[in-house]
Design a protein around this motif. Structure first.
Motif, PDB file in Angstrom:
ATOM      1  N   ASP A   1      47.778  44.105  21.844  1.00 49.87           N
ATOM      2  CA  ASP A   1      49.004  44.903  21.810  1.00 49.87           C
ATOM      3  C   ASP A   1      48.726  46.345  22.198  1.00 49.87           C
ATOM      4  N   VAL A   2      47.539  46.818  21.834  1.00 51.15           N
ATOM      5  CA  VAL A   2      47.097  48.179  22.133  1.00 51.15           C
ATOM      6  C   VAL A   2      45.644  48.100  22.586  1.00 51.15           C
ATOM      7  N   VAL A   3      45.295  48.811  23.644  1.00 49.18           N
ATOM      8  CA  VAL A   3      43.918  48.842  24.131  1.00 49.18           C
ATOM      9  C   VAL A   3      43.257  50.130  23.658  1.00 49.18           C
ATOM     10  N   GLY A   4      42.148  49.994  22.952  1.00 56.33           N
ATOM     11  CA  GLY A   4      41.342  51.148  22.613  1.00 56.33           C
ATOM     12  C   GLY A   4      40.318  51.388  23.704  1.00 56.33           C
ATOM     13  N   ILE A   5      40.123  52.639  24.069  1.00 59.62           N
ATOM     14  CA  ILE A   5      39.111  52.991  25.074  1.00 59.62           C
ATOM     15  C   ILE A   5      38.114  53.948  24.434  1.00 59.62           C
ATOM     16  N   ASN A   6      36.853  53.549  24.423  1.00 64.37           N
ATOM     17  CA  ASN A   6      35.764  54.429  24.021  1.00 64.37           C
ATOM     18  C   ASN A   6      35.192  55.077  25.272  1.00 64.37           C
ATOM     19  N   GLU A   7      35.283  56.371  25.364  1.00 65.58           N
ATOM     20  CA  GLU A   7      34.752  57.074  26.543  1.00 65.58           C
ATOM     21  C   GLU A   7      34.197  58.422  26.106  1.00 65.58           C
ATOM     22  N   TYR A   8      33.135  58.842  26.789  1.00 65.69           N
ATOM     23  CA  TYR A   8      32.453  60.084  26.427  1.00 65.69           C
ATOM     24  C   TYR A   8      32.252  60.982  27.648  1.00 65.69           C
ATOM     25  N   PHE A   9      33.354  61.179  28.379  1.00 65.12           N
ATOM     26  CA  PHE A   9      33.284  62.106  29.504  1.00 65.12           C
ATOM     27  C   PHE A   9      32.966  63.506  28.988  1.00 65.12           C
ATOM     28  N   GLY A  10      32.027  64.132  29.657  1.00 63.67           N
ATOM     29  CA  GLY A  10      31.602  65.463  29.243  1.00 63.67           C
ATOM     30  C   GLY A  10      30.397  65.454  28.328  1.00 63.67           C
ATOM     31  N   TRP A  11      30.042  64.261  27.820  1.00 59.47           N
ATOM     32  CA  TRP A  11      28.871  64.179  26.944  1.00 59.47           C
ATOM     33  C   TRP A  11      27.794  63.285  27.556  1.00 59.47           C
ATOM     34  N   TYR A  12      28.076  62.010  27.721  1.00 59.79           N
ATOM     35  CA  TYR A  12      27.084  61.108  28.318  1.00 59.79           C
ATOM     36  C   TYR A  12      27.185  61.082  29.841  1.00 59.79           C
ATOM     37  N   TYR A  13      28.362  61.451  30.357  1.00 59.51           N
ATOM     38  CA  TYR A  13      28.594  61.353  31.804  1.00 59.51           C
ATOM     39  C   TYR A  13      29.837  62.168  32.157  1.00 59.51           C
ATOM     40  N   GLY A  14      29.942  62.544  33.429  1.00 61.94           N
ATOM     41  CA  GLY A  14      31.159  63.154  33.946  1.00 61.94           C
ATOM     42  C   GLY A  14      31.537  64.470  33.311  1.00 61.94           C
ATOM     43  N   ASP A  15      32.799  64.832  33.503  1.00 63.35           N
ATOM     44  CA  ASP A  15      33.358  66.058  32.952  1.00 63.35           C
ATOM     45  C   ASP A  15      34.356  65.726  31.852  1.00 63.35           C
ATOM     46  N   SER A  16      34.539  66.657  30.936  1.00 60.07           N
ATOM     47  CA  SER A  16      35.336  66.376  29.747  1.00 60.07           C
ATOM     48  C   SER A  16      36.785  66.045  30.061  1.00 60.07           C
ATOM     49  N   ASP A  17      37.303  66.499  31.176  1.00 61.99           N
ATOM     50  CA  ASP A  17      38.702  66.241  31.497  1.00 61.99           C
ATOM     51  C   ASP A  17      38.885  65.096  32.492  1.00 61.99           C
ATOM     52  N   ASP A  18      37.840  64.258  32.673  1.00 61.15           N
ATOM     53  CA  ASP A  18      37.925  63.185  33.662  1.00 61.15           C
ATOM     54  C   ASP A  18      38.985  62.144  33.345  1.00 61.15           C
ATOM     55  N   MET A  19      39.410  62.033  32.080  1.00 60.80           N
ATOM     56  CA  MET A  19      40.447  61.047  31.755  1.00 60.80           C
ATOM     57  C   MET A  19      41.784  61.372  32.418  1.00 60.80           C
ATOM     58  N   GLN A  20      41.910  62.539  33.036  1.00 62.19           N
ATOM     59  CA  GLN A  20      43.119  62.824  33.811  1.00 62.19           C
ATOM     60  C   GLN A  20      43.206  61.903  35.022  1.00 62.19           C
ATOM     61  N   HIS A  21      42.072  61.277  35.382  1.00 62.56           N
ATOM     62  CA  HIS A  21      42.046  60.369  36.535  1.00 62.56           C
ATOM     63  C   HIS A  21      42.285  58.920  36.125  1.00 62.56           C
ATOM     64  N   PHE A  22      42.648  58.707  34.866  1.00 66.66           N
ATOM     65  CA  PHE A  22      42.977  57.348  34.424  1.00 66.66           C
ATOM     66  C   PHE A  22      44.204  56.861  35.183  1.00 66.66           C
ATOM     67  N   GLN A  23      44.113  55.649  35.734  1.00 64.51           N
ATOM     68  CA  GLN A  23      45.220  55.089  36.518  1.00 64.51           C
ATOM     69  C   GLN A  23      46.252  54.501  35.567  1.00 64.51           C
TER      70      GLN A  23
END
Length: 595
Positions: free
Chosen positions: A469-491
């Motif tokens: 019903d709801v999808v949880g996403i574990n992501e660590y942009f800015g810590w383990y990889y990428g930039d902290s605001d990379d979730m703005q590119h979520f489709q």
């Protein structure tokens, strides 16, 4: 069916117990293959006068311990420990011990307000438990975070009674969780122990379900009996709403009643107004009371709704742990957590990665905090093993039947960070989602999954999404990889499954300062929070977030110079000192994102 105990009068067995470590697993039936008497029972070597000097009785036999022999254990005089407790915190020299520990205590039968039947109930023992009363084996239980009980009516004796518990907190490849976790393995009797007495036929459990319409609120009450007599009258009472109705038996053997109210005649539970009503169920001479809230949680497109109104989940994740006490929280510890949660302006909390104490959900009912609760199906579970699948269902069932009357509980989570490329996992987890719905279809089913980076942006490729019903996403942009605001590119898809960012953040040691480019500083962590929160608020499909994590917690795999056995991603350290990220998150939530 889980034994309902919280609203009942009970006799507490909390307090001082005796603990005996058994690293070599010697004290349970070990000598049976060496020395037997003519009847096949445990024997003893005689002393010079022909009297037994060294007993070979197992530790759960009350006569095997005493002051008149040289047995290598004494259940009446072991290490004195408090129950509930994480026993390695009680006795520091055993802080890292994993293995068998025996617990024992005595009680006087006359102290119990007995009725026809009595049950011995453990709130949680980590991880495996085997229990004896007066030398009679009651049974066993696997799973370190959910309650279990045994009927002891026939084992009770007049005068002194002796309980012996074998606790085993080893980590198992076929366990849930399995051998590897990113949290500390606190062994012990971590929650309360009680004796509960009931009539011969009694109310084993009950469930309240709410459906909210435009003008009406429909409430269904189901109850389950245990015992030979099914002829007495059963009723449900809601004094503040003027309800006193009979429960009728249906074809499934349940007792039930269906109630309907004008929507204006009651106050629905919500984070803004967590209204609770007293409820009483009675059957014959048995009665249970509780406080429940009426509310409905559902999804519409990518939105999560409470009572038909969209809500953005302003959350935080947390473990069940207190520095120096382990996993044995008391009421003050629970209240401290909710003080932080409220100060952050949260309306939501993720209780990770296993069932927390029942008091967390009951307090969340009072405080108006929606909860995500989960079982420790974490990382590499042996999904293809049928015994593991049965253990999986058992842990889900024990959690759900414990907390299904808590208005605060909105999401049941079935897994965390499991491999979505594993075909067996992709067959089993949808079955677990349906099993959860068969137990309780009034809440949302979720799991903490991964997102994938592609040339087109960030997407969810986990096939489990179709069953959630709801999808949880574990992501660590800015810590383990990428930039902290990379979730703005979520489709994002405004009509897709609601997404909750179930983990995000970064590590910082409290008091370690520098620039926003210096890892492990409070400034670096705060910068991650600024980027992450801005990206989340800008995404239409994201319905909330629960950053990782409220406070620093023990984690054996974290051993660099900043961590030393702690995961430092908390916005508060293990001593309650706030980091800069705490204030960044609070400021973001108080600005009422998406509301």
């Amino acid at each position: 069916m889980q034994l309902l105990t919280y609203p009942r009068d009970s006799y507490s067995l909390d307090g001082e117990w005796q603990a005996i470590p058994d690293q070599y697993e010697m004290f349970r039936d070990y000598f049976d293959d060496f020395v037997d008497d003519e009847d096949g029972d445990s024997a003893a070597l005689p002393d010079d006068e022909g009297q037994p000097a060294l007993s070979f009785e197992s530790i759960y036999e009350p006569s095997a311990s005493g002051t008149d022999d040289i047995t290598d254990f004494n259940i009446y005089d072991g290490y004195s420990v408090a129950v509930p407790s994480s026993w390695g915190e009680e006795i520091p020299e055993f802080r890292h011990f994993e293995g068998w520990v025996w617990f024992a205590r005595t009680f006087d039968r006359e102290a119990i307000d007995e009725r026809d039947r009595t049950f011995l109930r453990f709130g949680a023992v980590n991880y495996k438990a085997e229990v004896w009363l007066n030398g009679e084996r009651l049974g066993e239980h696997e799973g370190g975070y959910t309650p279990f009980s045994f009927e002891v009516s026939d084992e009770l004796r007049d005068g002194e009674n002796v309980i012996v518990l074998r606790m085993d907190n080893e980590r198992y490849e076929d366990g849930i969780p399995n051998e590897s976790t990113d949290w500390y393995n606190f062994g012990g009797v971590n929650r309360s122990v009680d004796l509960v007495s009931v009539p011969e036929t009694y109310l084993r459990n009950f469930k309240v379900e709410t459906t909210v319409g435009d003008d009406s609120v429909d409430v269904r009450v189901d109850a389950w009996l245990d015992g030979p007599d099914a002829d007495a009258e059963a009723s449900v009472t809601l004094p503040e709403l003027g309800v006193d109705e009979s429960l009728t038996s249906d074809s499934d053997g349940r007792l039930s009643a269906e109630l309907s109210f004008d929507r204006d005649d009651l106050t629905l539970w919500s984070p803004d107004d967590p209204r609770l009503y007293e409820i009483e169920l009675a059957y014959g001479t048995d009665a249970v009371t509780d406080r429940v809230g009426f509310r409905e949680v559902e999804v519409r497109g990518s939105d999560i709704l409470v009572n038909g109104e969209e809500i953005w989940l302003r959350g935080i994740a947390l473990h069940e742990e207190v520095a120096g006490k382990g996993r044995a929280l008391d009421t003050e510890d629970v209240q401290t957590r909710f003080q932080w949660i409220n100060e952050l302006s949260c309306n939501f909390a993720r209780l990770a990665h296993y069932p927390h104490t029942e008091e967390m959900a009951r307090t969340a009912d009072e405080e108006g905090i929606l909860l995500w609760e989960e079982v420790p199906a974490y990382w590499d579970v042996n999904f293809g093993d049928e015994d593991v699948q049965e253990l999986y269902r058992q842990q889900l069932r024990e959690l759900i039947q414990r907390d299904w009357n808590r208005a605060s509980v909105a999401l049941w989570s079935i897994a965390n960070e499991t491999d979505h490329n594993d075909e067996t996992r992709n067959e089993v987890l949808p079955e677990m989602a349906e099993y959860v719905r068969s137990l309780d279809d009034t809440r949302l089913v979720t799991a903490a999954c991964f997102a994938d980076e592609t040339d087109d942006g960030i997407v969810v490729r986990d096939p489990l999404e179709d069953d959630l019903d709801v999808v949880g996403i574990n992501e660590y942009f800015g810590w383990y990889y990428g930039d902290s605001d990379d979730m703005q590119h979520f489709q994002d898809d405004p009509d897709g499954t609601p997404v909750v960012i179930s983990e995000t953040g970064g590590g910082a040691k409290w008091g370690n300062h520098g620039t926003e480019d210096d890892r492990w500083t409070e400034e670096y962590q705060a910068a991650i929070y600024r980027g992450q929160t801005e990206a989340a608020a800008a995404n239409e499909q994201v319905a909330g977030m629960s950053p990782w994590i409220l406070f620093d917690f023990r984690a054996p795999m974290r051993q660099n110079e900043y961590q030393r056995g702690y995961n430092r991603k908390g916005v508060v350290d293990q001593h309650g000192r706030k980091k800069k990220s705490f204030h960044v998150l609070r400021d973001f939530y108080t600005s009422n994102p998406r509301q």
